[in-house]
Design an enzyme around this catalytic site. Sequence first.
Site, PDB file in Angstrom:
ATOM      1  CG  HIS A   1       4.535 -10.169  -5.275  1.00  0.00           C
ATOM      2  ND1 HIS A   1       4.375  -9.054  -6.066  1.00  0.00           N
ATOM      3  CD2 HIS A   1       3.383 -10.875  -5.417  1.00  0.00           C
ATOM      4  CE1 HIS A   1       3.186  -9.079  -6.647  1.00  0.00           C
ATOM      5  NE2 HIS A   1       2.565 -10.179  -6.255  1.00  0.00           N
TER       6      HIS A   1
ATOM      7  NE  ARG B   1      -2.447  10.014  16.299  1.00  0.00           N
ATOM      8  CZ  ARG B   1      -3.188   9.094  16.924  1.00  0.00           C
ATOM      9  NH1 ARG B   1      -2.697   7.880  17.123  1.00  0.00           N
ATOM     10  NH2 ARG B   1      -4.413   9.388  17.311  1.00  0.00           N
TER      11      ARG B   1
END
Length: 392
Positions: free
Chosen positions: A185, A216
Amino acid sequence: MYPLIHDSWSQKEIESINRVIKSNRFSMGPQIADFEEKFAKKFRVKYAICVNSGSSANLIAIAALRFLKKAVMPGDEIIVPAIGWSTTYSPLFYLGFKPVFVDINAKSLNIDVDLIENQISKKTKAILAVNLLGKSAEYKKIKLLCQKYNLHLIEDNCESMGAKYQSQYNGTLGLAGTFSFFYSHHITTIEGGMITTNDRQFYDICISLRAHGWLRNLDESSHLYDKNVDDFRRMFWFVLPGFNVRPIEFTGAIGIEQLKKFDSMLKIRRANHKLFIKLFENDKYLYIQDYEKNHSSFSFALILRKNNNNLRNKLIEYLKKKGIETRPIASGNITRNPFIKYFNLPKKPNCKNANFVDMNGFMVGNHPIDLTSNLKLFKKHIDSFFEKIEKV
């Protein structure tokens, strides 16, 4: 002689890996946070969420639709093009969303925007557009339809990093965009992906879904944050049914280095694309994908002008013998792949253009290096093949 992919790393990427090793911090941490911040700034978007692949980016972005205030629920429909990658569609199956396949425009290879409205029903909740091979879909009409029918817009931009629609980067035109950093890519971290959005609610959902569905990584201003949980439980408090698609610190470190040279690599890709157009736009036997100046040129697609699957197969076998690697255009017509049976579609989609491309198309690679000699040789072999065919 002309491979599908080419290495874009230099010593800088190796050095970034060594810095991570010396830091002794390998799981998602400061390198990922820095990469996300730089990526968001580069593409002029508020938020970027790094994950372990472009496929995971699609999974998290699509799953996040389930938890919005305007939620997409199991049984709801999402408009999709008939050509894309398998993991553009697979999350719909696992989440219980129903894909509604729309044929492509034969020239752009993207979803045919003139066919979308007839496929919208009371159950339609989103359009999942794919920007194929570096070319932007036609978003003016898509966005108007989203406004008219109150639909979410997600862009699968895994093959079109750096492409623009008018003056705006692809991947930033709707609720969210997805990117891939696989080896072939526009930038590569070996594996890796990114989700972009300007919507804080969507961002928070993606952050939680990325890592187990826990609290979290959310701050106290998040709409998902549970202020009633005590400090002992806060780090292990699960607010969504999440996944674990976290990237590692190598992804962030390499991504930062790749992002530094992205503009120069894209410039080379576009120069290669300009030569490709010059060589093939008036070809007697093959036509090429439509293009514009803001195309980011992932790979080069070629399609026989007349339907002849046997001729296409002979051509790619001939090119193989000449050392030129080819592959189908993305998935070809995805509805012809065996996995489609699991979607339990009420009837087989009528996607004649996608089928034509599937049976008569192929693509070769574009890389961030000068391909002048490769492309000229490729054209020479194409011409030679068809000259022999004419003589038969």
